[in-house]
Design a protein around this motif. Sequence first.
Motif, PDB file in Angstrom:
ATOM      1  N   ALA A 147     -22.177  21.260  45.274  1.00 47.88           N
ATOM      2  CA  ALA A 147     -21.910  19.641  45.380  1.00 47.88           C
ATOM      3  C   ALA A 147     -20.438  19.271  46.024  1.00 47.88           C
ATOM      4  O   ALA A 147     -19.588  19.777  45.437  1.00 47.88           O
ATOM      5  N   ILE A 148     -20.609  18.357  46.939  1.00 51.45           N
ATOM      6  CA  ILE A 148     -19.309  17.799  47.514  1.00 51.45           C
ATOM      7  C   ILE A 148     -19.529  16.332  47.539  1.00 51.45           C
ATOM      8  O   ILE A 148     -20.389  15.897  48.131  1.00 51.45           O
ATOM      9  N   ASN A 149     -18.796  15.653  46.899  1.00 50.05           N
ATOM     10  CA  ASN A 149     -18.597  14.263  46.821  1.00 50.05           C
ATOM     11  C   ASN A 149     -19.875  13.865  46.053  1.00 50.05           C
ATOM     12  O   ASN A 149     -20.539  12.733  46.650  1.00 50.05           O
ATOM     13  N   GLY A 150     -20.598  14.666  45.242  1.00 45.03           N
ATOM     14  CA  GLY A 150     -21.852  14.198  44.522  1.00 45.03           C
ATOM     15  C   GLY A 150     -23.118  14.593  45.467  1.00 45.03           C
ATOM     16  O   GLY A 150     -24.170  14.366  44.826  1.00 45.03           O
ATOM     17  N   VAL A 151     -22.823  14.990  46.429  1.00 44.67           N
ATOM     18  CA  VAL A 151     -24.229  15.576  47.559  1.00 44.67           C
ATOM     19  C   VAL A 151     -24.186  17.133  47.160  1.00 44.67           C
ATOM     20  O   VAL A 151     -23.348  17.826  47.512  1.00 44.67           O
ATOM     21  N   ARG A 152     -25.610  17.464  46.901  1.00 46.43           N
ATOM     22  CA  ARG A 152     -25.995  18.640  46.865  1.00 46.43           C
ATOM     23  C   ARG A 152     -26.042  19.486  48.319  1.00 46.43           C
ATOM     24  O   ARG A 152     -26.528  18.983  49.163  1.00 46.43           O
TER      25      ARG A 152
END
Length: 378
Positions: free
Chosen positions: A300-305
């Motif tokens: 996840a990056i910045n809460g995005v999978r």
Amino acid sequence: MVTSTPPSLPASGLSASGSLTIDLGALARNWRAAHEASGTARASAVIKADGYGLGAVEVARTLAKAGCRDFFVALPSEGIAVRSVAPDAAIYVLNGPMAGHVDAMADAGLIPVLNGPEQLALWAQAGDRHGRPLAASMMLDTGMNRLGFDEAALDALAPDALQGIDLRLVLSHLACADDPSADMNIVQRARFNRMRSRLPDVEASLCNSAGIFLGPDYHYELTRPGVCLYGGSPFIAEPAPFHHVVTVGAEVVQLRRVPAGETIGYGATFTAASDMRTATIAAGYADGIFRAAGNRGFAAINGVRVPYVGRVSMDLVVLDVTALPDGAVRPGDQAEVLGPTISVDDLAQASGTIGYEVLTSLGSRYERRYIAADFSQF
């Protein structure tokens, strides 16, 4: 916050490119939840395999402050380490007394789980040397066929076999507690009741993490939560009803644009169907990200999978970040390998394994950070 760095890292102070953060407050809350779910029984804590990979000494120190008074380890060395931070706790050694270690175990006040007649005799002899019966527990094999006294071995014990033992606990281990509908649970509980009736009337323990939720008939006096303390799910295909404890971050080393038709990683197992953007992170199977998770796992990056693309390498994983806005991720940013978005069980499912193995496989190259528990909030 307490920060420790594995001794294998350079002495120059260069930090690892990845971080492993253990939330000790979440750990304590999970133990309290397991303790409350245990009804009239008290909850112990299973902290073998170095606290499921998170550091047994820090785990034991925190849980002792939370109120835990009983700990289970696998090896004598683990028990001796835990004794330094839990001086008054009952510390049980699941693998039992081993030749060459019995006197050190006795000196540290460890309580072995006696798994057969040979271990019983070994511990009784140690008691003779120390001039008193030494505290012990007994494992009853009710169907695992792994360790413990089966019914035949129990029947074969001489009438005075336990006279040199200060028996404190009898226990067994459930094979199918993660499936509440399994008939094996009922079979094992019936065997356990039948077998323990032939022994002195002492405390009993049958439940692991999942077993706690089978109900009070399985609780007896002591439950043994393990994986649930660390945020893993003890159930088949169900999310963990506990706080996440572990956050693993890995640094983005490089961003790339991959044209349609190009392949990624060893074996060329992934082919870009269209132009895409990728981020390569500095962690791999040497850090507990299983090779089997290639083309199946997510970070996840910045809460995005974002999905893994290509095979997991020893030190690197490639992520598809096409769905993120251009410029949303840069080299030096941290990708979440485990944490609030990617659970231990998410990674386990992608790897074809269980959360236990994920936790105990986290490598030594992460910079470890402990977030201290605030007991004023409990």
